[in-house]
Motif scaffolding. Structure first.
Motif, PDB file in Angstrom:
ATOM      1  N   GLU A   1      -0.090   7.596  -5.803  1.00  0.00           N
ATOM      2  CA  GLU A   1      -1.191   8.552  -5.909  1.00  0.00           C
ATOM      3  C   GLU A   1      -0.420  10.052  -5.420  1.00  0.00           C
ATOM      4  OE1 GLU A   1      -4.505   5.695  -3.866  1.00  0.00           O
ATOM      5  OE2 GLU A   1      -3.432   6.913  -2.624  1.00  0.00           O
ATOM      6  N   ALA A   2       0.445   9.909  -4.590  1.00  0.00           N
ATOM      7  CA  ALA A   2       1.174  11.447  -4.454  1.00  0.00           C
ATOM      8  C   ALA A   2       2.036  11.928  -5.883  1.00  0.00           C
ATOM      9  CB  ALA A   2       2.459  10.969  -3.541  1.00  0.00           C
ATOM     10  N   GLN A   3       2.499  10.916  -6.639  1.00  0.00           N
ATOM     11  CA  GLN A   3       2.914  11.510  -7.863  1.00  0.00           C
ATOM     12  C   GLN A   3       1.982  11.914  -8.741  1.00  0.00           C
ATOM     13  OE1 GLN A   3       4.776   7.343  -8.887  1.00  0.00           O
ATOM     14  NE2 GLN A   3       6.499   8.517  -9.672  1.00  0.00           N
ATOM     15  N   LEU A   4       0.678  11.387  -8.948  1.00  0.00           N
ATOM     16  CA  LEU A   4      -0.383  12.055  -9.689  1.00  0.00           C
ATOM     17  C   LEU A   4      -0.613  13.326  -8.827  1.00  0.00           C
ATOM     18  CD1 LEU A   4      -3.011   9.458 -10.395  1.00  0.00           C
ATOM     19  CD2 LEU A   4      -1.560  10.693 -11.908  1.00  0.00           C
ATOM     20  N   VAL A   5      -0.875  13.334  -7.650  1.00  0.00           N
ATOM     21  CA  VAL A   5      -0.976  14.646  -6.934  1.00  0.00           C
ATOM     22  C   VAL A   5      -0.065  15.609  -7.442  1.00  0.00           C
ATOM     23  CG1 VAL A   5      -1.357  16.028  -4.930  1.00  0.00           C
ATOM     24  CG2 VAL A   5      -2.479  13.764  -5.308  1.00  0.00           C
ATOM     25  N   ALA A   6       1.143  15.456  -7.515  1.00  0.00           N
ATOM     26  CA  ALA A   6       2.229  16.257  -7.745  1.00  0.00           C
ATOM     27  C   ALA A   6       2.232  16.671  -8.994  1.00  0.00           C
ATOM     28  CB  ALA A   6       3.767  15.816  -7.210  1.00  0.00           C
TER      29      ALA A   6
ATOM     30  N   GLN B   1       0.818  -1.032   0.067  1.00  0.00           N
ATOM     31  CA  GLN B   1       0.064   0.066   0.127  1.00  0.00           C
ATOM     32  C   GLN B   1       0.796   1.149   0.230  1.00  0.00           C
ATOM     33  OE1 GLN B   1      -3.231   0.819  -0.412  1.00  0.00           O
ATOM     34  NE2 GLN B   1      -2.635   2.971  -0.328  1.00  0.00           N
ATOM     35  N   LEU B   2       2.040   1.434   0.456  1.00  0.00           N
ATOM     36  CA  LEU B   2       2.993   2.394   0.445  1.00  0.00           C
ATOM     37  C   LEU B   2       3.376   2.851  -0.676  1.00  0.00           C
ATOM     38  CD1 LEU B   2       3.754   4.134   3.146  1.00  0.00           C
ATOM     39  CD2 LEU B   2       6.014   3.100   3.075  1.00  0.00           C
ATOM     40  N   LEU B   3       3.457   1.920  -1.412  1.00  0.00           N
ATOM     41  CA  LEU B   3       3.790   2.214  -3.014  1.00  0.00           C
ATOM     42  C   LEU B   3       2.698   2.660  -3.739  1.00  0.00           C
ATOM     43  CD1 LEU B   3       5.629   2.060  -5.267  1.00  0.00           C
ATOM     44  CD2 LEU B   3       5.346  -0.340  -5.734  1.00  0.00           C
ATOM     45  N   VAL B   4       1.349   2.174  -3.418  1.00  0.00           N
ATOM     46  CA  VAL B   4       0.168   2.903  -4.215  1.00  0.00           C
ATOM     47  C   VAL B   4       0.175   3.993  -3.694  1.00  0.00           C
ATOM     48  CG1 VAL B   4      -2.101   2.779  -4.086  1.00  0.00           C
ATOM     49  CG2 VAL B   4      -0.777   0.488  -4.067  1.00  0.00           C
ATOM     50  N   ASP B   5       0.393   4.319  -2.034  1.00  0.00           N
ATOM     51  CA  ASP B   5       0.451   5.691  -1.594  1.00  0.00           C
ATOM     52  C   ASP B   5       1.259   6.779  -2.543  1.00  0.00           C
ATOM     53  OD1 ASP B   5      -1.568   5.396   0.365  1.00  0.00           O
ATOM     54  OD2 ASP B   5       0.168   4.790   1.893  1.00  0.00           O
ATOM     55  N   PHE B   6       2.685   6.375  -2.861  1.00  0.00           N
ATOM     56  CA  PHE B   6       3.454   6.858  -3.609  1.00  0.00           C
ATOM     57  C   PHE B   6       3.182   7.333  -5.027  1.00  0.00           C
ATOM     58  CE2 PHE B   6       7.419   6.744  -6.316  1.00  0.00           C
ATOM     59  CZ  PHE B   6       7.860   8.039  -6.033  1.00  0.00           C
TER      60      PHE B   6
ATOM     61  N   ALA C   1      -7.355  17.231  -4.238  1.00  0.00           N
ATOM     62  CA  ALA C   1      -6.081  17.621  -4.629  1.00  0.00           C
ATOM     63  C   ALA C   1      -5.672  17.306  -5.872  1.00  0.00           C
ATOM     64  CB  ALA C   1      -5.292  16.934  -3.686  1.00  0.00           C
ATOM     65  N   CYS C   2      -6.167  16.565  -6.742  1.00  0.00           N
ATOM     66  CA  CYS C   2      -5.657  16.210  -7.820  1.00  0.00           C
ATOM     67  C   CYS C   2      -6.635  16.256  -8.969  1.00  0.00           C
ATOM     68  CB  CYS C   2      -5.192  14.542  -7.744  1.00  0.00           C
ATOM     69  SG  CYS C   2      -4.501  14.113  -9.327  1.00  0.00           S
TER      70      CYS C   2
ATOM     71  N   VAL D   1       7.078  11.945 -15.334  1.00  0.00           N
ATOM     72  CA  VAL D   1       6.404  10.698 -15.141  1.00  0.00           C
ATOM     73  C   VAL D   1       5.479  10.397 -16.246  1.00  0.00           C
ATOM     74  CG1 VAL D   1       4.833   9.513 -13.800  1.00  0.00           C
ATOM     75  CG2 VAL D   1       6.483  10.807 -12.501  1.00  0.00           C
ATOM     76  N   LEU D   2       5.498   9.389 -16.967  1.00  0.00           N
ATOM     77  CA  LEU D   2       4.637   9.027 -17.901  1.00  0.00           C
ATOM     78  C   LEU D   2       3.223   8.599 -17.304  1.00  0.00           C
ATOM     79  CD1 LEU D   2       6.867   6.675 -19.994  1.00  0.00           C
ATOM     80  CD2 LEU D   2       6.470   9.106 -20.489  1.00  0.00           C
ATOM     81  N   LEU D   3       2.422   9.834 -17.713  1.00  0.00           N
ATOM     82  CA  LEU D   3       1.030   9.782 -17.143  1.00  0.00           C
ATOM     83  C   LEU D   3       0.280   8.469 -17.166  1.00  0.00           C
ATOM     84  CD1 LEU D   3      -1.167  11.421 -15.335  1.00  0.00           C
ATOM     85  CD2 LEU D   3      -1.832  12.358 -17.536  1.00  0.00           C
ATOM     86  N   GLN D   4      -0.170   8.106 -18.541  1.00  0.00           N
ATOM     87  CA  GLN D   4      -0.669   6.852 -18.714  1.00  0.00           C
ATOM     88  C   GLN D   4      -0.112   5.682 -18.187  1.00  0.00           C
ATOM     89  OE1 GLN D   4      -3.760   7.038 -19.931  1.00  0.00           O
ATOM     90  NE2 GLN D   4      -3.500   8.981 -20.124  1.00  0.00           N
ATOM     91  N   GLU D   5       1.148   5.542 -17.919  1.00  0.00           N
ATOM     92  CA  GLU D   5       1.841   4.408 -17.310  1.00  0.00           C
ATOM     93  C   GLU D   5       1.415   4.505 -15.815  1.00  0.00           C
ATOM     94  OE1 GLU D   5       6.277   2.624 -16.618  1.00  0.00           O
ATOM     95  OE2 GLU D   5       5.912   4.077 -18.117  1.00  0.00           O
ATOM     96  N   LEU D   6       1.464   5.535 -15.110  1.00  0.00           N
ATOM     97  CA  LEU D   6       1.016   5.759 -13.687  1.00  0.00           C
ATOM     98  C   LEU D   6      -0.339   5.259 -13.597  1.00  0.00           C
ATOM     99  CD1 LEU D   6       2.242   6.356 -11.052  1.00  0.00           C
ATOM    100  CD2 LEU D   6       1.992   8.863 -11.689  1.00  0.00           C
ATOM    101  N   LEU D   7      -1.158   5.904 -14.542  1.00  0.00           N
ATOM    102  CA  LEU D   7      -2.578   5.619 -14.225  1.00  0.00           C
ATOM    103  C   LEU D   7      -2.948   4.053 -14.440  1.00  0.00           C
ATOM    104  CD1 LEU D   7      -4.128   8.617 -16.533  1.00  0.00           C
ATOM    105  CD2 LEU D   7      -4.151   8.388 -13.936  1.00  0.00           C
ATOM    106  N   PHE D   8      -2.040   3.482 -15.296  1.00  0.00           N
ATOM    107  CA  PHE D   8      -2.466   2.193 -15.468  1.00  0.00           C
ATOM    108  C   PHE D   8      -2.130   1.267 -14.187  1.00  0.00           C
ATOM    109  CE2 PHE D   8      -0.589  -1.873 -16.803  1.00  0.00           C
ATOM    110  CZ  PHE D   8      -1.432  -2.497 -17.325  1.00  0.00           C
ATOM    111  N   LYS D   9      -0.881   1.408 -13.505  1.00  0.00           N
ATOM    112  CA  LYS D   9      -0.233   1.008 -12.508  1.00  0.00           C
ATOM    113  C   LYS D   9      -1.277   1.268 -11.251  1.00  0.00           C
ATOM    114  CE  LYS D   9       3.662   2.909 -12.309  1.00  0.00           C
ATOM    115  NZ  LYS D   9       5.247   2.951 -11.703  1.00  0.00           N
TER     116      LYS D   9
END
Length: 839
Positions: free
Chosen positions: A618-623, A611-616, A665-666, A628-636
């Protein structure tokens, strides 16, 4: 004046058993010497230290004027060329490269006996034009400006110095080409490959007669001396061959370094010189000695005073001559002598030590560059000498205060010495109680602690390193203590030095974090908490950005979280996530490295997402990180949400953000459509974390950034039999504009959500579906009856109210079912007619 070292590059010598006085001679092949006199050419075998033996002899058609050896055989020239006329101009001139064509001298190729096809392979390229003028203030004879010893020296590509490959003659690729020519008192060496550059100028101590250039040396003969000078060919060729030279990885003495004379050896009557392999061939010839002639008989000579003795030279006097083979000693042997010689300069701390060791280094490097001529044992010995020379140069640059102190780093790297071995070479003795550490050593240790995390120093050496930086670079001390190589430092020792630091002028938060990390090692949690409380979270994040190794280290290529990171995971996970995010934003850590860090930190394998990685994520999306490749992050994120929903898997730790937090926030998280809430309210989900994952997934699908088509194939684990699966499937089909299929699904599975869905989705160009799709579907299902009759009926009434507003009366009549009950539809018809009268 060129600096002279009294070294011994020359070894044994022997006389060549020629029958007549040599006129021309040259070396050939691996062990053959050719000697010409008149029309006769003799060949002698030259093998190491053995005596020179005759091999064969042959005659030529005319007198041999020039003799040269090539792979195809011996070439001799019997016609005298005319190019001995020189025009002396008042002003000297130098033209390099293409500009040399402006000299006004034309060169024409003429062929004799060559096929036309072969002629096409030859062409003229202008490299260099140089014109000299006599200096009447220092020279009295015109002979002093006559050129001699023009020579081109090629050096071929050899690959890595450590390569065992031997190049055949067919595989040779030209790496560098050097041009040497000489006047009687000065010689010039040019590099003439990519560009023409003057490399070295040789000022001879006396008038020269001939010179010969080799990759290692320049040998010059005068009337009575054999002189040996160093050259820079290997330094220039090495830079052509290796792009990493002159960096923090590798170094080489500069081409511009002053040349020197290694030896000036007495040799009477020198006339000519040539070189091949490790042999120098010398022709000596003594001048005819004068013969004394007596005017009186011996008896009269005894009785007379003042009788003079007249020296008379016979008309034909026999001059003595010899042809010598002088063997040069092995490069390793000469290298060792040069290293021993350099020891005389060590205590003086002068540039002479660096100069002589640089000469020794270039000597070994030149020998290695001609690796095709070396036996495996010779090459291994040279490689050991090469590494040793790099260590000696590293010692010089680490101990001497020069502007090139940074060269200690690449030379120590090339030496193969470990950091502990380098530190063991240092003189730690202090006479007056004050220790000074030169810049070169500090530079080397600082870089090595960053670049060699796998080497752990013992407690004693680690303490010496801390003491060294406390004296020389106190601001670097927090960084030094964060190196994995300093793992064995006594925490009490580290803390004592940290407390001595004056934090004015540099980041106090970095010192605070380092103290907090050391306090953890000491087991003092109270001190740790007090240090962490002394700064705001934002400042603590800045401190971690200044020194990422407080959280993340690498050993043997693997990510290793620090003890401080493990502690923050349990006590301040939000600070930990924010700090790693700060590292990524400042390019201190890559995307994959960050993911691996959280997996290792949480004790998960590569296929398990904590979950801590999922939190990270989500923090990337907020920031909104740009890199960061957006679609790759959304896919993860969506993949993880889907997996946990399909397995009804709860997070291993409490999520740092709720779906509401993310929506606020995002911008990538959108407001969940109202009809979705109606749909999921039909099912009670017991687990709060389960509903959070579903809400986050729905929010992403409702957001503006999500590429719906890319996620559809991964929705299969989410069955439509569950409300969660149904809501996600209908959301995705809606985003793909598959409205009719969504209407069928909702009418079948959740009719209470159909009107909220239609109100939200069937607008503008899709409004027609109210009467083209929804109205007939509801009418049909009402006819069929069933348990959902009342839901369908109420939905039909809502639909008729909307259609009555949207359509004209005639159009409204056309969409009503023909078999419908007039009383049921009459109120809607009346409303529609009052809105606009029928014409």
């Amino acid at each position: 004046m060129v600096q002279l070292y009294n070294l011994h590059p020359f070894g044994s010598q022997q006389v060549v058993p020629c029958k007549v006085e040599p006129e021309r001679f040259c070396g050939g092949g691996p062990d053959v010497l050719f000697v010409a006199a008149g029309c006769k050419v003799e060949a002698f075998a030259v093998a190491g230290q053995e005596l020179c033996q005759p091999r064969c002899a042959f005659s030529t058609l005319g007198r041999v004027l020039r003799l040269a050896y090539s792979e195809a055989g011996v070439s001799n020239e019997t016609l005298q060329p005319e190019s001995d006329d020189f025009v002396i101009c008042q002003k000297p001139m130098e033209l390099l490269g293409e500009k040399s064509e402006q000299s006004g001298i034309s060169v024409t190729l003429e062929s004799t006996g060559l096929d036309d096809e072969k002629i096409n392979y030859f062409h003229v390229q202008h490299l260099l034009y140089r014109r000299f003028a006599p200096d009447i203030s220092s020279y009295a004879l015109s002979d002093d400006i006559k050129l001699h010893s023009l020579q081109l020296l090629p050096i071929y590509q050899t690959g890595s110095l450590t390569s065992d490959r031997k190049n055949s003659s067919q595989e040779k690729e030209l790496l560098s080409l050097f041009c040497f020519f000489s006047l009687p008192h000065v010689g010039y060496l040019y590099m003439v490959v990519k560009s023409v550059e003057l490399m070295s100028i040789y000022q001879y101590p006396e008038r020269s007669q001939q010179a010969v250039l080799t990759p290692q040396f320049l040998h010059v003969i005068t009337s009575n001396n054999l002189q040996c000078f160093t050259v820079r060919c290997s330094a220039a060729a090495a830079r052509e061959e290796d792009p990493y030279l002159d960096s923090t990885l590798k170094a080489c003495p500069p081409v511009s370094m002053d040349v020197c004379a290694l030896r000036i050896q007495l040799f009477i009557g020198l006339k000519a010189i040539c070189h091949f392999k490790n042999h120098i061939i010398l022709l000596t010839k003594a001048d005819p000695e004068a013969i004394p002639e007596r005017r009186e008989s011996p008896k009269k000579l005894l009785s007379r005073k003042g009788t003079s003795v007249k020296l008379k030279t016979p008309p034909v006097a026999e001059a003595g001559w010899n042809l010598y083979i002088v063997n040069t000693i092995s490069p390793v042997q000469l290298y060792k002598e040069m290293v021993d010689y350099s020891n005389t300069y060590k205590t003086a701390k002068t540039q002479s030590c660096i100069h002589l060791l640089s000469e020794a280094h270039l000597l070994v490097r030149a020998a290695l560059m001609d690796g095709s001529q070396l036996e495996p044992g010779e090459k291994a010995e040279l490689l050991d000498a090469f590494k040793e020379s790099c260590g000696h140069l590293g010692d010089c640059y680490s101990r001497l205060d020069t502007q090139y102190s940074h060269l200690a780093l690449p030379y120590y790297k090339m030496s193969g010495l470990s950091m502990a071995e380098v530190l063991a070479r240092m003189d730690w003795a202090v006479e007056d109680g004050s220790q000074k550490y030169e810049r070169g050593l500090i530079f080397y240790i600082n870089h090595s602690l960053y670049e060699n995390p796998d080497e752990e120093l013992n407690e004693e050496l680690a303490a010496k390193v801390v003491q060294m930086f406390h004296v020389a670079e106190p601001k670097q001390l927090p960084h030094i203590l964060c190196s994995p190589s300093m793992k064995n430092i006594n925490p009490l020792t580290a803390m004592s030095y940290l407390r001595k630091l004056d934090t004015s002028g540099f980041s106090s938060v970095l010192v605070t974090l380092t103290k907090a990390a050391v306090a953890l090692k000491m087991g003092d949690l109270d001190m740790h908490r007090n240090e962490m409380k002394s700064h705001s979270e934002m400042k603590l994040v800045c401190g971690f950005i200044l020194e990422p190794r407080l959280l993340i280290q690498q050993k043997k290529g693997q990510i290793v979280p620090t003890e401080l990171a493990v502690h923050l995971k349990e006590t301040q996970p939000g600070l930990l996530v924010a700090s790693v995010l700060g590292l990524q934003k400042n390019n201190k850590i890559g995307i994959e490295e960050a993911d691996s860090f959280f997996k290792v930190l949480c004790g998960k394998d590569e296929d398990t997402i904590p979950q801590l990685l999922v939190d990270f994520w989500e923090a990337q999306l907020v920031a909104c990180l740009p890199d960061v490749l957006l679609q790759e992050l959304l896919f993860k994120l969506t993949s993880q949400y889907i997996w946990r929903l399909s397995k009804r898997q709860t997070p291993d730790t409490t999520p740092l953000r709720t779906s509401e937090d993310l929506i606020n926030a995002c911008s990538h998280y959108g407001l969940i459509y109202p009809w979705v809430n109606v749909l999921i309210s039909s099912d009670s989900l017991a687990d709060k974390n389960y509903t959070e994952d579903l809400s986050k997934l729905q929010s992403l699908i409702c957001g503006p950034s999500f590429d719906i088509a890319s996620i559809v194939p991964f929705l299969e684990p989410l069955s439509e039999d569950t409300v969660a699966g149904l809501s996600v499937q209908v959301l995705c089909r809606t985003r793909l504009k598959e409205y009719e299929q969504c209407i069928d699904t909702l009418l079948e599975r959740c009719p209470e959500a159909i009107i909220p869905y239609a109100n939200h989705e069937l607008k503008e160009e899709t409004r027609i579906l109210w009467w083209k799709k929804l109205l007939p579907e509801l009418c049909q299902r009402i006819k069929c009856g069933g348990e959902k009759y009342q839901l369908y009926l109420s939905s039909l009434k809502e639909t008729l109210s909307i259609v009555a507003v949207e359509l004209e009366l005639r159009d409204f009549l056309n969409v009503l079912p023909e078999d419908g009950t007039a009383a049921f539809f009459l109120p809607y018809l009346l409303y529609c007619s009052r809105k606009k009268p029928l014409t």
